[in-house]
Design a protein around this motif. Structure first.
Motif, PDB file in Angstrom:
ATOM      1  N   HIS A   1     -50.472 -66.970  -7.477  1.00 13.92           N
ATOM      2  CA  HIS A   1     -51.328 -68.008  -6.908  1.00 13.92           C
ATOM      3  C   HIS A   1     -50.532 -69.218  -6.438  1.00 13.92           C
ATOM      4  CE1 HIS A   1     -54.761 -65.723  -8.186  1.00 13.92           C
ATOM      5  NE2 HIS A   1     -54.288 -65.682  -9.412  1.00 13.92           N
ATOM      6  N   THR A   2     -49.427 -68.971  -5.726  1.00 12.84           N
ATOM      7  CA  THR A   2     -48.649 -70.056  -5.155  1.00 12.84           C
ATOM      8  C   THR A   2     -48.740 -69.983  -3.642  1.00 12.84           C
ATOM      9  OG1 THR A   2     -46.634 -68.731  -5.128  1.00 12.84           O
ATOM     10  CG2 THR A   2     -47.004 -70.101  -7.073  1.00 12.84           C
TER      11      THR A   2
ATOM     12  N   VAL B   1     -41.624 -55.343   5.072  1.00 12.29           N
ATOM     13  CA  VAL B   1     -41.588 -55.081   3.629  1.00 12.29           C
ATOM     14  C   VAL B   1     -41.454 -56.401   2.869  1.00 12.29           C
ATOM     15  CG1 VAL B   1     -40.298 -53.955   1.777  1.00 12.29           C
ATOM     16  CG2 VAL B   1     -40.661 -52.761   3.941  1.00 12.29           C
ATOM     17  N   VAL B   2     -40.573 -57.273   3.341  1.00 10.88           N
ATOM     18  CA  VAL B   2     -40.387 -58.579   2.693  1.00 10.88           C
ATOM     19  C   VAL B   2     -41.679 -59.385   2.764  1.00 10.88           C
ATOM     20  CG1 VAL B   2     -39.188 -60.795   2.892  1.00 10.88           C
ATOM     21  CG2 VAL B   2     -37.907 -58.660   3.048  1.00 10.88           C
ATOM     22  N   ARG B   3     -42.345 -59.382   3.903  1.00 12.59           N
ATOM     23  CA  ARG B   3     -43.613 -60.113   4.026  1.00 12.59           C
ATOM     24  C   ARG B   3     -44.675 -59.538   3.084  1.00 12.59           C
ATOM     25  NH1 ARG B   3     -42.065 -60.646   9.470  1.00 12.59           N
ATOM     26  NH2 ARG B   3     -43.195 -58.799  10.142  1.00 12.59           N
TER      27      ARG B   3
ATOM     28  N   TRP C   1     -46.360 -61.542   0.002  1.00 11.06           N
ATOM     29  CA  TRP C   1     -47.813 -61.685  -0.074  1.00 11.06           C
ATOM     30  C   TRP C   1     -48.333 -61.241  -1.436  1.00 11.06           C
ATOM     31  CZ3 TRP C   1     -51.733 -57.839  -0.152  1.00 11.06           C
ATOM     32  CH2 TRP C   1     -53.035 -58.323   0.029  1.00 11.06           C
ATOM     33  N   ILE C   2     -47.816 -60.129  -1.937  1.00  9.55           N
ATOM     34  CA  ILE C   2     -48.253 -59.622  -3.246  1.00  9.55           C
ATOM     35  C   ILE C   2     -47.855 -60.585  -4.357  1.00  9.55           C
ATOM     36  CG2 ILE C   2     -47.860 -57.791  -4.961  1.00  9.55           C
ATOM     37  CD1 ILE C   2     -47.658 -55.854  -2.537  1.00  9.55           C
ATOM     38  N   VAL C   3     -46.601 -61.066  -4.327  1.00  8.36           N
ATOM     39  CA  VAL C   3     -46.139 -61.987  -5.371  1.00  8.36           C
ATOM     40  C   VAL C   3     -46.927 -63.288  -5.327  1.00  8.36           C
ATOM     41  CG1 VAL C   3     -44.169 -63.403  -6.105  1.00  8.36           C
ATOM     42  CG2 VAL C   3     -43.841 -60.987  -5.558  1.00  8.36           C
ATOM     43  N   GLN C   4     -47.190 -63.796  -4.143  1.00  6.52           N
ATOM     44  CA  GLN C   4     -47.976 -65.035  -4.032  1.00  6.52           C
ATOM     45  C   GLN C   4     -49.398 -64.809  -4.514  1.00  6.52           C
ATOM     46  OE1 GLN C   4     -47.587 -66.282   0.027  1.00  6.52           O
ATOM     47  NE2 GLN C   4     -45.631 -67.336  -0.368  1.00  6.52           N
TER      48      GLN C   4
END
Length: 63
Positions: free
Chosen positions: A61-62, A48-50, A54-57
């Motif tokens: 775009h970081t 879930v954390v991964r 992934w979604i936030v990045q």
């Protein structure tokens, strides 16, 4: 302040406002919190954390 702290602060504010407005009951918040603790204890929190990372990045775009 890193992105995780900002995301946590945002979620706390949104949760507080939803509980205050009556859209979200306190027992809903407690139930979801217990679910999160349970998922962490059984080891399912890492995927879930991964996924959230992934979604936030992807949205920010970081790297």
């Amino acid at each position: 302040m890193d992105m995780t702290a900002v995301l946590i602060a945002f979620l706390i504010v949104v949760t507080y406002l939803l509980v205050r407005s009556g859209e979200l009951r306190l027992w809903h918040v407690l139930l979801v919190g217990v679910l999160g603790i349970h998922l962490d204890r059984v080891g399912w929190a890492d995927p879930v954390v991964r996924a959230v990372t992934w979604i936030v990045q992807g949205l920010t775009h970081t790297a």
